[in-house]
Design a protein around this motif. Structure first.
Motif, short mmCIF file in Angstrom:
data_model
loop_
_atom_site.label_atom_id
_atom_site.label_comp_id
_atom_site.label_asym_id
_atom_site.label_seq_id
_atom_site.Cartn_x
_atom_site.Cartn_y
_atom_site.Cartn_z
N ILE A 59 -4.34 -1.30 28.46
CA ILE A 59 -4.80 -1.58 27.11
C ILE A 59 -3.60 -1.66 26.19
O ILE A 59 -2.82 -0.71 26.10
CB ILE A 59 -5.69 -0.42 26.58
N LYS A 60 -3.48 -2.78 25.53
CA LYS A 60 -2.41 -2.88 24.52
C LYS A 60 -3.02 -2.64 23.15
O LYS A 60 -3.89 -3.39 22.70
CB LYS A 60 -1.75 -4.26 24.57
N ALA A 61 -2.59 -1.55 22.52
CA ALA A 61 -3.05 -1.26 21.16
C ALA A 61 -2.14 -1.99 20.20
O ALA A 61 -0.92 -1.83 20.25
CB ALA A 61 -3.00 0.24 20.90
N GLN A 62 -2.73 -2.81 19.38
CA GLN A 62 -1.97 -3.57 18.37
C GLN A 62 -2.37 -2.94 17.03
O GLN A 62 -3.48 -3.14 16.55
CB GLN A 62 -2.39 -5.03 18.44
N ILE A 63 -1.47 -2.13 16.50
CA ILE A 63 -1.84 -1.29 15.37
C ILE A 63 -1.19 -1.80 14.09
O ILE A 63 0.03 -1.89 13.98
CB ILE A 63 -1.45 0.17 15.64
N TRP A 64 -2.04 -2.12 13.15
CA TRP A 64 -1.60 -2.76 11.91
C TRP A 64 -1.37 -1.74 10.82
O TRP A 64 -2.17 -0.82 10.62
CB TRP A 64 -2.67 -3.78 11.46
N ASP A 65 -0.28 -1.95 10.11
CA ASP A 65 0.08 -1.08 9.00
C ASP A 65 0.12 -1.93 7.74
O ASP A 65 0.51 -3.09 7.78
CB ASP A 65 1.48 -0.50 9.28
N THR A 66 -0.26 -1.33 6.63
CA THR A 66 -0.16 -2.05 5.37
C THR A 66 1.31 -2.05 4.94
O THR A 66 2.09 -1.24 5.41
CB THR A 66 -0.98 -1.37 4.26
N ALA A 67 1.66 -2.95 4.07
CA ALA A 67 3.03 -2.99 3.57
C ALA A 67 3.03 -2.60 2.09
O ALA A 67 3.69 -3.21 1.27
CB ALA A 67 3.63 -4.37 3.79
N GLY A 68 2.25 -1.57 1.79
CA GLY A 68 2.22 -1.07 0.41
C GLY A 68 1.11 -1.65 -0.45
O GLY A 68 0.95 -1.25 -1.60
N GLN A 69 0.30 -2.57 0.13
CA GLN A 69 -0.78 -3.18 -0.68
C GLN A 69 -1.80 -2.14 -1.13
O GLN A 69 -2.49 -2.32 -2.12
CB GLN A 69 -1.53 -4.26 0.10
N GLU A 70 -1.92 -1.04 -0.33
CA GLU A 70 -2.92 -0.01 -0.65
C GLU A 70 -2.64 0.63 -2.02
O GLU A 70 -3.54 1.15 -2.66
CB GLU A 70 -2.98 1.04 0.45
N ARG A 71 -1.38 0.56 -2.44
CA ARG A 71 -1.02 1.11 -3.75
C ARG A 71 -1.78 0.42 -4.86
O ARG A 71 -2.10 1.01 -5.89
CB ARG A 71 0.50 0.95 -3.94
N TYR A 72 -2.06 -0.88 -4.65
CA TYR A 72 -2.75 -1.67 -5.68
C TYR A 72 -4.18 -1.96 -5.26
O TYR A 72 -4.83 -2.82 -5.82
CB TYR A 72 -1.98 -2.98 -5.92
N ARG A 73 -4.65 -1.25 -4.24
CA ARG A 73 -5.96 -1.50 -3.66
C ARG A 73 -6.13 -2.99 -3.39
O ARG A 73 -7.16 -3.58 -3.71
CB ARG A 73 -7.08 -0.94 -4.54
#
Ligand code: GDP
Ligand code: MG
Length: 175
Positions: A59-73
């Motif tokens: 199983i290859k887990a492809q894990i996505w991270d935000t690049a700071g967008q969460e700061r501005y919702r």
């Protein structure tokens, strides 16, 4: 030397939660697998992968991270597209990050498949003396919302692998 691997499944997982709860650090902890580290940067989004074995499947887990967008919702619909799992992270030392969870669950549910597996993560468990969110509050929230739950420390590494592996196993169980 790069040895190509046979991959049976790719699971997209998204990491969400308020800014500064430790999302990027948790992901780095999990993805630092010296055998198969791979990362990719695109405009605004980023993912890392780690390959694990579950019941003899690769199983290859492809894990996505935000690049700071969460700061501005401003996390976009595209970020959630195709996700089979989500890590929803708060900081046990910052109550506000826990109070935001309902909004995050709402956004996640609105943008993903019904069958998405969600793991609630209380991170920074090493900051026990500054704890602002009792474990029982999180257990209750997780139960109400149908989420799995773990407390982790990206700093010490405590529970990080275990939480990711549980999420991947739960995804495997429902696909
Ligand atoms: P993100 O904005 O959610 O991606 O958060 P980051 O991963 O960038 O982490 C935000 C801050 O919290 C950084 O200063 C990290 O060093 C710190 N941090 C992250 N995880 C932990 C943890 O488990 N324990 C402690 N004490 N600090 C952490
Ligand atoms: Mg980050």
């Amino acid at each position: 030397e790069y040895v190509p691997e046979k991959v049976d499944y790719v699971f997209k997982v998204v990491v969400i939660g308020d800014s500064a709860v430790g999302k990027t650090q948790i992901l780095s902890r999990f993805a630092k697998n010296e055998f198969c580290l791979e990362s990719k940067s695109t405009i605004g989004v980023e993912f890392q992968t780690r390959t694990v074995a579950i019941e003899n499947k690769v199983i290859k887990a492809q894990i996505w991270d935000t690049a700071g967008q969460e700061r501005y919702r401003a996390v976009t619909t595209a970020y959630y597209r195709g996700a089979l799992g989500a890590m929803l992270v708060y900081d046990i030392s910052r109550r506000q990050s826990f109070d935001s969870l309902a909004r995050w669950v709402e956004e996640l549910r609105a943008n993903s498949d019904n069958s998405i597996v969600i793991m609630l993560i209380g991170n920074k468990a090493d900051l026990a003396e500054q704890r602002a969110v009792p474990t029982e509050d999180a257990v209750e929230f997780a139960k109400d919302q149908g989420l799995f739950f773990a407390e982790t420390s990206a700093l010490s590494g405590d529970n990080v692998d275990k939480a990711f592996l549980q999420l991947l196993e739960e995804i495997y169980a429902v696909i």
